[in-house]
Design an enzyme around this catalytic site. Structure first.
Site, short mmCIF file in Angstrom:
data_model
loop_
_atom_site.label_atom_id
_atom_site.label_comp_id
_atom_site.label_asym_id
_atom_site.label_seq_id
_atom_site.Cartn_x
_atom_site.Cartn_y
_atom_site.Cartn_z
N ASP A 29 0.83 -1.29 0.03
CA ASP A 29 -0.23 0.02 0.00
C ASP A 29 0.93 1.26 0.16
O ASP A 29 0.35 2.34 0.01
CB ASP A 29 -1.01 0.08 1.22
CG ASP A 29 -2.13 -1.02 1.10
OD1 ASP A 29 -2.32 -1.40 -0.18
OD2 ASP A 29 -2.99 -1.07 2.02
N ARG B 184 -11.86 7.54 -0.44
CA ARG B 184 -12.01 6.31 0.35
C ARG B 184 -11.07 6.04 1.53
O ARG B 184 -11.21 5.30 2.41
CB ARG B 184 -11.92 4.94 -0.78
CG ARG B 184 -12.79 4.93 -1.70
CD ARG B 184 -12.37 3.65 -2.52
NE ARG B 184 -12.50 2.42 -1.79
CZ ARG B 184 -11.73 1.48 -2.12
NH1 ARG B 184 -11.29 1.39 -3.21
NH2 ARG B 184 -11.69 0.41 -1.45
C1 UD1 Z 1 -5.72 -6.01 2.75
C2 UD1 Z 1 -5.76 -4.44 2.70
C3 UD1 Z 1 -5.03 -3.77 1.37
C4 UD1 Z 1 -3.65 -4.28 1.44
C5 UD1 Z 1 -3.68 -5.76 1.66
C6 UD1 Z 1 -2.32 -6.34 1.65
C7 UD1 Z 1 -7.77 -4.01 3.87
C8 UD1 Z 1 -9.19 -3.30 3.78
N1 UD1 Z 1 -7.08 -4.09 2.54
O1 UD1 Z 1 -6.29 -6.42 1.58
O2 UD1 Z 1 -5.03 -2.32 1.36
O3 UD1 Z 1 -3.21 -4.00 0.07
O4 UD1 Z 1 -4.38 -6.26 2.65
O5 UD1 Z 1 -1.44 -5.85 2.73
O6 UD1 Z 1 -7.36 -4.12 4.77
N2 UD1 Z 1 -5.57 -13.74 -1.76
C9 UD1 Z 1 -6.01 -14.96 -2.21
N3 UD1 Z 1 -7.10 -15.54 -1.44
C10 UD1 Z 1 -7.64 -15.25 -0.59
C11 UD1 Z 1 -7.35 -13.89 0.01
C12 UD1 Z 1 -6.10 -13.26 -0.63
O7 UD1 Z 1 -5.20 -15.43 -3.24
O8 UD1 Z 1 -8.78 -15.78 -0.17
C13 UD1 Z 1 -4.32 -13.35 -2.19
C14 UD1 Z 1 -4.61 -11.70 -2.81
O9 UD1 Z 1 -5.29 -11.91 -4.23
C15 UD1 Z 1 -3.24 -11.09 -2.81
C16 UD1 Z 1 -2.87 -11.81 -1.58
O10 UD1 Z 1 -3.43 -12.97 -1.25
O11 UD1 Z 1 -2.64 -11.39 -3.94
C17 UD1 Z 1 -2.96 -10.82 -0.33
O12 UD1 Z 1 -4.18 -10.45 -0.14
P1 UD1 Z 1 -4.85 -9.99 1.37
O13 UD1 Z 1 -3.82 -9.77 2.31
O14 UD1 Z 1 -5.87 -10.87 1.47
O15 UD1 Z 1 -5.40 -8.59 0.99
P2 UD1 Z 1 -6.71 -7.97 1.59
O16 UD1 Z 1 -6.99 -8.40 2.96
O17 UD1 Z 1 -7.80 -8.13 0.57
#
Ligand code: UD1
Length: 450
Positions: A339, A431
């Site tokens: 981020d 946002r």
């Molecule tokens: C959160 C933050 C976002 C930040 C991100 C990583 C919030 C609202 N958003 O997003 O600002 O950029 O953490 O620090 O807190 N993934 C999968 N399967 C899943 C879940 C995730 O493949 O079920 C992948 C995602 O596509 C991505 C990676 O895992 O490539 C990390 O995502 P994740 O840490 O889950 O991000 P968010 O929680 O969506």
């Protein structure tokens, strides 16, 4: 029909880069541009808001109890907070928000479906799934939206809840989840990849499950620690916060609590970069240096000076000093945060020498590159890496904000560019950044909404 959750997102389901209307501005007449005239060094104090990425989850944690949850340092003016408020009120929560305080009571929840029209606005809304399922035994949640920074599946959330005994069917774009008779069961969950959201959803779900849950390969972000500390105040039994193994002993019910939201480390890092780029000296009030160790280490390498004064951070750059190019690779916390990648890239664009930025978290997070290049930057993308060759001067231009952090990177570039930069579609910024125009303008930036 069963849908493979790993392939839920296809490119059509995501807004295209050119027409991201997912968060379309509902007030067509409201200012939708920011105009910046570059060249002013920043001097002054910027108060740091509570972390959006924590406050959104704390709001979801309120669903776990009938008691009153009272939050301080809550970034209530953010558009994402308003979307989450809309969702929780739809479910039957009573919410009052005043200044930076928010009180939520989920005693009257009478709706267990989180509808597409609200959820699509923001990915953080998937975090109602775990709490609803844990407290009410069932939930129906639309697959989420969010920034257009790549395919962002929720397969790990779903699989982990299934491991706790939930029966989950994906149908017509909704996650239909039902807990087994007697409620969710504690389980040993090994996440195949570090995920902030999956860790948080499961952490909340496990607080009310039967028995012990272990989350292995859990995310370690400060926002997760803060969420866990709030859950502990509510009566949850949690150990291992801030490590990659979190252990939760389920309890039968949780109570209301008071909690102050952790300062926003991404907002802090953004203003650090602003001060570094423009020169001058800025005090960031109520920030936490220890949450930004990777970013601070990189900033120091560029030649910026940082000091800590209690809970404040003071950042300054000697007049005339040219920042040095550095290499950056995004990683899960405590590594360099994805981020802050776009903001650091804006800074590298004006550094001496070249730097390489490698994005390992999201596959489509270089949308700021063409816009920065329109402003005279020299950036080339090769797969997951971007080579940034520093230029001596950026030039003002009309540019398009594409997602939250990409948008703010364009504001930063505008602060140092020669002439005027117009950033379109600033609803992305709203946002995640409270009063960005007031905060930067208060330090001498020539910035206004138009
Ligand atoms: C959160 C933050 C976002 C930040 C991100 C990583 C919030 C609202 N958003 O997003 O600002 O950029 O953490 O620090 O807190 N993934 C999968 N399967 C899943 C879940 C995730 O493949 O079920 C992948 C995602 O596509 C991505 C990676 O895992 O490539 C990390 O995502 P994740 O840490 O889950 O991000 P968010 O929680 O969506």
């Amino acid at each position: 029909m069963q849908i493979d959750p790993a392939n839920i997102w296809d490119k059509e389901a995501l807004p295209s880069q050119g027409s991201n209307d997912m968060n379309a501005n509902p007030k067509a007449s409201a200012p939708d541009k920011i105009k910046v005239i570059g060249g002013n060094p920043l001097h002054g104090t910027i108060p740091i808001s509570g972390a959006k990425n924590c406050a959104l989850k704390l709001m979801c944690a309120s669903l776990l109890t009938e008691g009153d949850m009272h939050f301080e340092n809550s970034p209530n003016s953010l558009r994402d907070m308003k979307s989450q408020t809309e969702l929780l009120e739809y479910l039957g929560c009573k919410i009052t928000a005043r200044g930076s305080s928010m009180t939520i009571n989920a005693g009257g929840v009478n709706e267990l479906t989180a509808p597409y029209d609200i959820v699509r606005k923001m990915r953080g809304s998937i975090l109602v799934l775990g709490p609803l399922l844990a407290r009410f035994g069932e939930a129906r949640v639309s697959l989420p939206g969010g920034c257009a920074i790549g395919t962002r599946p929720v397969d790990m959330h779903i699989k982990a809840l299934e491991e706790m005994g939930a029966e989950i069917v994906l149908d017509e774009g909704y996650i239909n989840a039902r807990a087994p008779q007697g409620g969710l069961q504690g389980a040993k969950i090994l996440f195949p990849k570090v995920s902030v959201g999956a860790t948080e959803n499961l952490l909340m779900a496990a607080t009310l499950a039967k028995g012990t849950t272990i989350l292995a390969n859990a995310a370690r972000e400060p926002e997760i620690i803060d969420l866990g500390e709030c859950l502990i105040k509510m009566g949850a039994k949690i150990e291992g916060l801030g490590t990659d193994t979190i252990r939760i002993e389920g309890v039968s019910s949780l109570n209301g609590a008071n909690h102050s939201v952790v300062p926003d480390r991404i907002e802090t890092g953004t203003y650090m970069v602003a001060a570094a780029m423009t020169g001058g000296s800025v005090r960031l009030q109520n920030a936490r240096l220890e949450h930004l160790s990777a970013a601070v280490g990189h900033l120091a390498q560029t030649g910026v000076e940082l000091d800590q004064d209690g809970q404040d951070i003071i950042i300054s750059r000697e007049t005339g000093l040219r920042l040095q190019g550095i290499d950056i690779m995004t990683e899960p916390h405590p590594g360099f945060p994805t981020d802050l990648q776009a903001q650091f890239m804006a800074m590298l664009a004006m550094c001496e020498g070249a730097g390489m930025v490698t994005e390992t978290i999201f596959e489509n997070r270089f949308m700021h590159v063409p816009e920065l290049n329109r402003m005279g930057a020299n950036i080339t993308v090769h797969g997951h890496s971007a080579i940034v060759r520093g230029v001596s001067k950026l030039k003002g231009a009309e540019v398009m904000a594409t997602d939250l952090r990409a948008s703010v990177a364009l504001v930063l570039a505008g602060l140092v560019a020669e002439g005027e930069t117009t950033i379109n579609r600033i609803y992305h910024l709203e946002r995640g950044y409270e009063d960005i125009v007031g905060k930067l303008g208060g330090c001498g930036a020539n910035i206004r909404k138009a």
